[in-house]
Design an enzyme around this catalytic site. Structure first.
Site, short mmCIF file in Angstrom:
data_model
loop_
_atom_site.label_atom_id
_atom_site.label_comp_id
_atom_site.label_asym_id
_atom_site.label_seq_id
_atom_site.Cartn_x
_atom_site.Cartn_y
_atom_site.Cartn_z
N HIS A 17 -34.49 18.81 -10.37
CA HIS A 17 -34.05 17.64 -11.16
C HIS A 17 -35.22 17.07 -11.96
O HIS A 17 -35.10 16.75 -13.14
CB HIS A 17 -33.56 16.50 -10.25
CG HIS A 17 -32.27 16.77 -9.54
ND1 HIS A 17 -32.12 16.56 -8.19
CD2 HIS A 17 -31.06 17.17 -10.00
CE1 HIS A 17 -30.87 16.84 -7.84
NE2 HIS A 17 -30.21 17.21 -8.92
N LYS A 41 -19.87 12.59 -2.87
CA LYS A 41 -21.21 12.80 -2.34
C LYS A 41 -21.89 11.50 -1.89
O LYS A 41 -23.02 11.52 -1.49
CB LYS A 41 -22.07 13.50 -3.40
CG LYS A 41 -21.55 14.88 -3.74
CD LYS A 41 -22.39 15.52 -4.81
CE LYS A 41 -21.78 16.86 -5.21
NZ LYS A 41 -22.48 17.46 -6.32
N ARG A 91 -28.31 26.16 -13.79
CA ARG A 91 -29.00 27.20 -13.00
C ARG A 91 -28.34 28.56 -13.11
O ARG A 91 -29.00 29.59 -12.97
CB ARG A 91 -29.03 26.78 -11.52
CG ARG A 91 -29.91 25.60 -11.23
CD ARG A 91 -29.62 25.02 -9.88
NE ARG A 91 -28.25 24.53 -9.82
CZ ARG A 91 -27.74 23.83 -8.83
NH1 ARG A 91 -28.46 23.56 -7.77
NH2 ARG A 91 -26.49 23.41 -8.87
N SER A 129 -29.57 19.74 -4.05
CA SER A 129 -29.69 18.64 -3.09
C SER A 129 -29.09 19.05 -1.75
O SER A 129 -29.58 18.64 -0.69
CB SER A 129 -28.96 17.40 -3.63
OG SER A 129 -29.59 16.97 -4.82
O1 PNS Z 1 -25.50 15.91 -9.48
P1 PNS Z 1 -24.07 16.21 -9.70
O2 PNS Z 1 -23.25 15.82 -8.50
O3 PNS Z 1 -23.83 17.64 -10.11
O4 PNS Z 1 -23.59 15.30 -10.94
C1 PNS Z 1 -22.26 15.25 -11.37
C2 PNS Z 1 -22.01 13.95 -12.14
C3 PNS Z 1 -22.29 12.77 -11.22
C4 PNS Z 1 -22.95 13.90 -13.32
C5 PNS Z 1 -20.53 13.95 -12.61
O5 PNS Z 1 -19.69 14.07 -11.50
C6 PNS Z 1 -20.19 12.69 -13.39
O6 PNS Z 1 -20.51 12.58 -14.55
N1 PNS Z 1 -19.57 11.69 -12.70
C7 PNS Z 1 -19.29 10.42 -13.29
C8 PNS Z 1 -17.81 10.17 -13.53
C9 PNS Z 1 -17.42 10.66 -14.90
O7 PNS Z 1 -17.89 10.20 -15.91
N2 PNS Z 1 -16.51 11.65 -14.91
C10 PNS Z 1 -16.04 12.24 -16.16
C11 PNS Z 1 -16.93 13.37 -16.65
S1 PNS Z 1 -16.81 14.80 -15.61
#
Ligand code: PNS
Length: 159
Positions: A17, A41, A91, A129
């Site tokens: 990250h 999570k 990745r 993570s």
């Molecule tokens: O680190 P991660 O868990 O891969 O991140 C995923 C994350 C948190 C970036 C994604 O789930 C997200 O954007 N969540 C916020 C809710 C949202 O905006 N959802 C619509 C777009 S998918």
């Protein structure tokens, strides 16, 4: 001013990250690390405030980089903060498929919001993570996976 958001769950922030955040900081004038507090999570080892603290510790030496928590939609956060870009690390093919889908969801919510995908460096391809949490559980050397300040902080709690 070109403002970018690096969003994620960061449970906890890994060296992978941090590499993406550093690279985003080299590309944009200001980088906002958005620690998302919604979704599955949230439960478990790292509650939102703790995740934020660990991110803040990791980016403390990076100028123009800030971190905050956000409980809502990412597109709303970007709009509120005047950010035109989302920066994500990729990745592997599975990451790409997920990111591609999220990019178009976010663009449909906010048409001017552009997603920038950065390929993960080879040394971080197997970092996650989930893997870091596993290493913490089994008392492994965390300095190989986590930013040094975070490894030290978590190590103290395990001692
Ligand atoms: O680190 P991660 O868990 O891969 O991140 C995923 C994350 C948190 C970036 C994604 O789930 C997200 O954007 N969540 C916020 C809710 C949202 O905006 N959802 C619509 C777009 S998918």
């Amino acid at each position: 001013m070109r403002v970018a958001v690096c969003p994620g769950s960061f449970g906890p922030i890994t060296l992978g990250h941090l590499d993406i955040i550093r690279r985003a900081a080299a590309l944009f004038d200001r980088v906002l690390v958005c620690v998302m507090t919604n979704g599955e999570k949230d439960r478990g080892m790292f509650p939102p405030q703790r995740r934020l603290e660990l991110v803040q510790m990791s980016v403390a030496d990076l100028p123009h980089v800030e971190a905050e928590l956000w409980p809502g939609l990412l597109a709303d956060y970007a709009r509120q903060r005047g950010a035109g870009f989302l920066v994500k690390g990729v990745r592997c093919g599975t990451d790409f498929d997920n990111e591609y889908q999220m990019a178009w969801i976010n663009q449909s919510l906010s048409p001017d919001l552009e997603t920038v995908l950065l390929p993960a460096r080879p040394e971080f391809i197997y970092f996650s993570s989930t893997m870091a949490r596993e290493m913490i559980r089994y008392g492994q050397d965390l300095t190989r996976y986590l930013p040094s300040a975070v490894a030290e902080e978590i190590g103290k709690g395990m001692g």
